[in-house]
Design a protein around this motif. Structure first.
Motif, PDB file in Angstrom:
ATOM      1  N   ASN A 192       6.107  -5.058  -6.961  1.00 52.88           N
ATOM      2  CA  ASN A 192       4.738  -5.235  -6.454  1.00 52.88           C
ATOM      3  C   ASN A 192       4.256  -4.034  -5.631  1.00 52.88           C
ATOM      4  OD1 ASN A 192       6.603  -5.908  -4.482  1.00 52.88           O
ATOM      5  ND2 ASN A 192       5.214  -7.315  -3.425  1.00 52.88           N
ATOM      6  N   LEU A 193       5.111  -3.014  -5.465  1.00 47.00           N
ATOM      7  CA  LEU A 193       4.673  -1.786  -4.781  1.00 47.00           C
ATOM      8  C   LEU A 193       4.057  -0.858  -5.826  1.00 47.00           C
ATOM      9  CD1 LEU A 193       7.636  -1.126  -2.298  1.00 47.00           C
ATOM     10  CD2 LEU A 193       5.694  -2.694  -2.100  1.00 47.00           C
ATOM     11  N   THR A 194       2.927  -1.266  -6.319  1.00 42.64           N
ATOM     12  CA  THR A 194       2.325  -0.603  -7.484  1.00 42.64           C
ATOM     13  C   THR A 194       1.709   0.744  -7.166  1.00 42.64           C
ATOM     14  OG1 THR A 194       0.270  -1.836  -7.079  1.00 42.64           O
ATOM     15  CG2 THR A 194       1.861  -2.809  -8.616  1.00 42.64           C
ATOM     16  N   LEU A 229       0.815  -1.221   0.000  1.00 36.56           N
ATOM     17  CA  LEU A 229       0.000   0.000   0.000  1.00 36.56           C
ATOM     18  C   LEU A 229       0.845   1.266   0.000  1.00 36.56           C
ATOM     19  CD1 LEU A 229      -2.812  -0.949   2.562  1.00 36.56           C
ATOM     20  CD2 LEU A 229      -2.842  -1.166   0.080  1.00 36.56           C
ATOM     21  N   LEU A 230       2.178   1.114   0.049  1.00 38.03           N
ATOM     22  CA  LEU A 230       3.059   2.279   0.117  1.00 38.03           C
ATOM     23  C   LEU A 230       2.877   3.198  -1.083  1.00 38.03           C
ATOM     24  CD1 LEU A 230       6.645   1.307   1.355  1.00 38.03           C
ATOM     25  CD2 LEU A 230       4.994   2.814   2.456  1.00 38.03           C
ATOM     26  N   SER A 231       2.682   4.486  -0.792  1.00 39.09           N
ATOM     27  CA  SER A 231       2.676   5.491  -1.857  1.00 39.09           C
ATOM     28  C   SER A 231       3.926   6.352  -1.791  1.00 39.09           C
ATOM     29  CB  SER A 231       1.428   6.370  -1.774  1.00 39.09           C
ATOM     30  OG  SER A 231       1.419   7.110  -0.571  1.00 39.09           O
ATOM     31  N   SER A 232       4.596   6.373  -0.623  1.00 40.92           N
ATOM     32  CA  SER A 232       5.799   7.186  -0.463  1.00 40.92           C
ATOM     33  C   SER A 232       6.823   6.425   0.370  1.00 40.92           C
ATOM     34  CB  SER A 232       5.459   8.518   0.212  1.00 40.92           C
ATOM     35  OG  SER A 232       6.617   9.298   0.412  1.00 40.92           O
ATOM     36  N   LEU A 233       8.038   6.273  -0.184  1.00 36.67           N
ATOM     37  CA  LEU A 233       9.135   5.611   0.510  1.00 36.67           C
ATOM     38  C   LEU A 233      10.368   6.500   0.380  1.00 36.67           C
ATOM     39  CD1 LEU A 233      10.505   3.238   1.935  1.00 36.67           C
ATOM     40  CD2 LEU A 233      10.792   2.151  -0.304  1.00 36.67           C
ATOM     41  N   LYS A 234      10.833   7.038   1.505  1.00 38.82           N
ATOM     42  CA  LYS A 234      11.966   7.959   1.501  1.00 38.82           C
ATOM     43  C   LYS A 234      13.048   7.440   2.442  1.00 38.82           C
ATOM     44  CE  LYS A 234       9.012  11.975   0.596  1.00 38.82           C
ATOM     45  NZ  LYS A 234       8.567  13.308   1.084  1.00 38.82           N
ATOM     46  N   LEU A 235      14.243   7.195   1.866  1.00 38.98           N
ATOM     47  CA  LEU A 235      15.366   6.669   2.627  1.00 38.98           C
ATOM     48  C   LEU A 235      16.630   7.505   2.422  1.00 38.98           C
ATOM     49  CD1 LEU A 235      14.884   2.867   1.791  1.00 38.98           C
ATOM     50  CD2 LEU A 235      14.100   4.086   3.824  1.00 38.98           C
ATOM     51  N   ARG A 236      16.520   8.697   1.884  1.00 38.19           N
ATOM     52  CA  ARG A 236      17.681   9.503   1.507  1.00 38.19           C
ATOM     53  C   ARG A 236      18.563   9.844   2.705  1.00 38.19           C
ATOM     54  NH1 ARG A 236      16.313  14.190  -1.686  1.00 38.19           N
ATOM     55  NH2 ARG A 236      18.277  15.176  -1.077  1.00 38.19           N
ATOM     56  N   TYR A 237      19.844  10.064   2.412  1.00 41.88           N
ATOM     57  CA  TYR A 237      20.839  10.458   3.407  1.00 41.88           C
ATOM     58  C   TYR A 237      20.903   9.494   4.589  1.00 41.88           C
ATOM     59  CZ  TYR A 237      22.325  14.891   1.349  1.00 41.88           C
ATOM     60  OH  TYR A 237      22.876  15.842   0.540  1.00 41.88           O
ATOM     61  N   ASN A 238      21.247   8.241   4.286  1.00 36.72           N
ATOM     62  CA  ASN A 238      21.566   7.256   5.298  1.00 36.72           C
ATOM     63  C   ASN A 238      22.853   6.559   4.867  1.00 36.72           C
ATOM     64  OD1 ASN A 238      19.458   6.858   7.582  1.00 36.72           O
ATOM     65  ND2 ASN A 238      18.190   7.173   5.755  1.00 36.72           N
ATOM     66  N   LEU A 244       9.593   7.754  -4.536  1.00 43.48           N
ATOM     67  CA  LEU A 244      10.639   6.846  -4.083  1.00 43.48           C
ATOM     68  C   LEU A 244      11.952   7.619  -4.049  1.00 43.48           C
ATOM     69  CD1 LEU A 244      11.706   4.032  -3.348  1.00 43.48           C
ATOM     70  CD2 LEU A 244      11.971   3.588  -5.809  1.00 43.48           C
ATOM     71  N   ASP A 245      12.504   7.809  -2.853  1.00 42.98           N
ATOM     72  CA  ASP A 245      13.740   8.585  -2.702  1.00 42.98           C
ATOM     73  C   ASP A 245      14.798   7.712  -2.030  1.00 42.98           C
ATOM     74  OD1 ASP A 245      15.742  10.391  -2.344  1.00 42.98           O
ATOM     75  OD2 ASP A 245      14.460  11.985  -1.542  1.00 42.98           O
ATOM     76  N   VAL A 295      11.107   9.155  -8.985  1.00 47.24           N
ATOM     77  CA  VAL A 295      12.229   8.481  -8.322  1.00 47.24           C
ATOM     78  C   VAL A 295      13.376   9.458  -8.158  1.00 47.24           C
ATOM     79  CG1 VAL A 295      13.870   6.571  -8.448  1.00 47.24           C
ATOM     80  CG2 VAL A 295      11.544   6.280  -9.329  1.00 47.24           C
ATOM     81  N   TYR A 296      13.938   9.485  -6.943  1.00 49.59           N
ATOM     82  CA  TYR A 296      15.153  10.263  -6.664  1.00 49.59           C
ATOM     83  C   TYR A 296      16.271   9.283  -6.355  1.00 49.59           C
ATOM     84  CZ  TYR A 296      11.690  13.960  -6.045  1.00 49.59           C
ATOM     85  OH  TYR A 296      10.648  14.842  -6.230  1.00 49.59           O
ATOM     86  N   GLY A 297      17.440   9.556  -6.887  1.00 48.95           N
ATOM     87  CA  GLY A 297      18.556   8.669  -6.621  1.00 48.95           C
ATOM     88  C   GLY A 297      18.455   7.369  -7.391  1.00 48.95           C
TER      89      GLY A 297
END
Length: 387
Positions: free
Chosen positions: A350-352, A330-339, A357-358, A381-383
């Motif tokens: 499958n994350l349709t 159900l994810l609409s936003s996934l942000k993992l930047r600067y780790n 996505l960062d 998409v970022y990165g």
């Protein structure tokens, strides 16, 4: 025969009496009219685009003899006619609430909503303490200012208290937050966003076992946040964002957790996330950006199958993205930047529902086509260029 006739008459009389509409009380009608006279209509006083002047509706201005129970925004007790609800939210009201305001003569009020008006820096007079039957009080986004009076702590029937979004014009310092809430044991909703508290979060909040919503964004909180609050049995929303001097860690999450929203962004929370974060199975929004978290992303994230938004940006997470994250369909936003994340990115095909996505400023290998062969057309998409 005569007794049956008398009984029939009694039933008819009772039925007739119950069908007669209850009119509002003259003293309360007068108080409402005088309260109205203290305000003008200003179309810049409310932000809501659908705001309208409720105090002009139903001929309030032109027909002062009408039943106030029928006026817009007024709710009366159907049995005794007392005014128990006053909702003038987004009513374009411009004016001040003074200590002698006739609003405080409505002592039977159970709900008062003056949000989204311009109350001209009214200073929350102590007369609020006269409204001892209040269960719902909303003064959010209404340009009220000054110290919240100690008399609010006597409103022991309060279920919902919303003083938020007044640009830190309001403050809770003397009396302190601890003094203010110690008697409000029935609270289910406490919204104090942008109230200047400038203190530690008191341990007394852990006694509010009915609490469902706690919003403390940008309150200048400091010190260590009581971990027991995470474990309050009814808590659904906890937002502590933008309190940079507030610190603690995320404790063990009980299996009975009802959390749907957890936002700790821009605080000084630290440490590793517990594996028991997966017990928060109702979570829809998890935002931990710009904190001091470290260690690996727990594989138990895969149990958070209701997540819509996940933001772990600007931390010190290391290791790989757990493959279990592909369960979060159900994810609409996934942000993992600067780790400090590295390695291969698990297949995310499958994350349709992904829109954002960062993955930027990490150390991933591969390319976007490897983990999302056919990106949804709406995906940003970022990165995407991994090394």
């Amino acid at each position: 025969m005569k007794s049956h006739f008398l009984l029939l008459c009694l039933i008819v009389c009772v039925a007739s009496a119950s069908s007669i509409p209850t009119l509002c009380h003259e003293v309360e009608r007068s108080a409402l009219l005088k309260f109205k006279q203290g305000f003008s209509i200003d179309h810049s006083a409310s932000i809501d685009p659908f705001a309208y002047p409720k105090t002009r509706y139903r001929n309030l201005s032109r027909n002062a003899t009408s039943d106030c129970c029928k006026w817009d925004g007024i709710e009366c007790d159907e049995h005794n006619g007392h005014v128990i609800g006053l909702d003038l939210s987004s009513s374009l009201l411009y004016g001040s609430i003074l200590p002698n305001c006739t609003l405080f003569e409505l002592v039977h009020l159970q709900a008062l909503n003056l949000s989204d008006n311009n109350l001209r820096y009214s200073t929350n007079p102590s007369q609020f303490g006269r409204l001892l039957n209040l269960q719902y009080l909303n003064l959010s986004q209404s340009t009220v200012s000054g110290q919240v009076p100690i008399e609010v702590s006597t409103l022991s029937k309060l279920i919902s208290l919303d003083l938020s979004l007044n640009a830190q014009l309001l403050q809770i310092q003397n009396p302190s937050l601890s003094m203010l809430v110690k008697n409000l044991t029935t609270l289910e909703i406490l919204r104090l966003t942008q109230v200047n508290i400038s203190s530690r979060v008191p341990q007394t909040l852990t006694n509010l076992t009915s609490l469902k919503i706690l919003r403390f964004q940008n309150c200048n909180l400091n010190g260590s946040f009581p971990e027991e609050i995470f474990q309050l049995p009814q808590l659904q929303i906890l937002n502590l964002a933008s309190n940079t001097n507030l610190s603690s860690y995320v404790p063990e999450i009980p299996r009975s957790s009802k959390l749907t929203t957890l936002i700790l962004s821009d605080t000084s929370f630290f440490g590793q996330l517990p594996l028991s974060i997966g017990n928060a199975s109702f979570l829809e929004i998890l935002s931990l950006s710009s904190c001091n978290f470290e260690g690996s992303i727990p594989s138990s994230f895969g149990k958070l199958t209701r997540l819509i938004s996940l933001d772990l940006s600007y931390n010190s997470f290391t290791g790989i993205i757990p493959r279990s994250i592909t369960n979060l369909t159900l994810l609409s936003s996934l942000k993992l930047r600067y780790n400090g994340l590295r390695g291969n990115i698990p297949p995310l095909a499958n994350l349709t529902k992904l829109i954002t996505l960062d993955l930027s400023y990490n150390h991933f290998t591969g390319s976007i086509r490897e983990f999302i062969p056919v990106p949804p057309p709406s995906l940003v998409v970022y990165g995407s260029k991994c090394t």
